[in-house]
Structures are given as structure tokens and as C-alpha cells.
Design an enzyme around this catalytic site. Sequence first.
Site, short mmCIF file in Angstrom:
data_model
loop_
_atom_site.label_atom_id
_atom_site.label_comp_id
_atom_site.label_asym_id
_atom_site.label_seq_id
_atom_site.Cartn_x
_atom_site.Cartn_y
_atom_site.Cartn_z
N SER A 177 0.85 -1.19 0.00
CA SER A 177 0.00 0.00 0.00
C SER A 177 0.88 1.23 0.00
O SER A 177 2.05 1.17 0.39
CB SER A 177 -0.89 0.00 1.25
OG SER A 177 -1.64 1.20 1.34
N TYR A 227 -1.75 -0.76 10.53
CA TYR A 227 -1.83 -1.15 9.12
C TYR A 227 -0.61 -0.64 8.36
O TYR A 227 0.03 -1.40 7.61
CB TYR A 227 -3.11 -0.59 8.51
CG TYR A 227 -3.22 -0.76 7.01
CD1 TYR A 227 -3.62 -1.96 6.45
CD2 TYR A 227 -2.94 0.31 6.15
CE1 TYR A 227 -3.74 -2.11 5.08
CE2 TYR A 227 -3.06 0.17 4.78
CZ TYR A 227 -3.45 -1.04 4.24
OH TYR A 227 -3.56 -1.19 2.88
#
Length: 253
Positions: A139, A153
Site C-alpha cells: 500500500s 496497518y
Amino acid sequence: MNLFSLQGQVALVTGAAKGIGKGIAQVLKQAGADIVVADIDREQGGRTAAELGADYQYLDVRSQQSCREAVEAVATKFGKLDILCANTGIFPQKNLADMNEADWDETHGINLKGTFFIVQAAIRVMQPKHYGRIVITSSITGPVTGFPGWSHYGASKAGQLGFMRSAALEYARFGITINAVMPGNILTEGLQAQGETYLNQMRAAIPTHTLGTPQDIGYAACFLASKEAAYITGQTLIFDGGQILPESPEALL
């Protein structure tokens, strides 16, 4: 044979029941690969596999044994595993002050440890064949950007890239490449759950003023999974509509 054709290739896509994983599986299927949809959700995974004309394989990436069994099942049926798209991930939102150890461990257990487990299992099958393509879904959040509520995350996604680079060095001599795609805001079921206000904020912050699609990430994975990408390993590709480019909001006017 067309460039970037995956005809005759066998691909295992994890977290493929929906979202980005499904988009990757769709594109690899279109490129000619035999697809195995791997997911912990048996019902949705089975439906997606049936929709794509693919196989379904149960997989819990939190379990090293489950990862080994999934890869072995693919190798037993097809005689090989050419492509692994390690896509399984979660992104629960919780502010740092409210986060507990279980929250941290759950996110890292799936996103980071799960990547280690499934890549390790795949390499056991790929190495004797001296061929393999591994694509990890990371990501922009964590390696490049940050967002409130996603410190756990972001850490897991940055960790994936550190893992990838060293793993790529270890297995380059065996014809195995390991790369990563770094999506920005992709219009998946999970992103839609953040609400329309969030989606509109993201659109406004992206130079294209659009959100990506799961298929956009699939096209990137397809390239990295191709035989033509043999000279690329340990690298990342960002797909974010230019989101990380502006120095200030004024740059988008």
C-alpha cells in the site's frame, strides 16, 4: 504468443474472494492463466471461483500449515505453481491511543506474518522448477503516506516491503522474482465501507479525481507476473492516480 500472455501458467491469488484480490484474479484469468482463488471465506470464495471459471482453495494465512497445504494442493493438481499474488490483508481503523495488543497482533498476523507464511510456502514449490513470480499487495499507506487510525496497518505494509527486498535477493538466483504493488485508494467493498464522505475526500485529494479499480491493480500484477518481467525483482509500483505527488492542496487546483 502475445506479449504478457500467461497462457499455461498457474496462479494462486490470496484474498481473492472480493476486492483487489478478485480484480487481480480476473485480469490473470483474462491473460490466460489457470487461477486458484484462495480465501478464508469459503462461501464468497467459492462464488468468485465459479464466476471466474477458477478453482477455490480454502486458506487462512494466519496459519503456516494452512499456507503449506494450500500451495501443496495447487502443486498436486496442476504439477506446479508459477505465480503467487499474496494479496490477503485487513485494514481496521483504530486510533493509536485506543489500540491494544490484540488489535496490533491481528493486523500484523494477517498482513505481515501471513505474507511470510504464504511466500515461504510458494517458494518451496517454485525453487525446484527454477521459476516463479511473486507479487505482494502492499500500500502507499505506511511506506509512503500515513492516515489517522492506520498506524498498525501502515507498519504492516511497510514491513512487507522490507521482507520483499531481502527475500528477492535470496531467490533471484533461482529465477524467482518478488515484487510489490502499492495501491492508493481503490474502490473495493472495504473502501466503500468507509463512507461517502471519506470517498469524496479521497477523490478531491487525487489529481485524477477518481478512485482506482481492482482491475487497475490486476493489470500491474499481470505485468509483474509475466515472463517478460524477468529482470525486475525487489521493486514496487505505485498506483494511486498521482495522489502522492502534490506538495500542497493548491497543486490540485
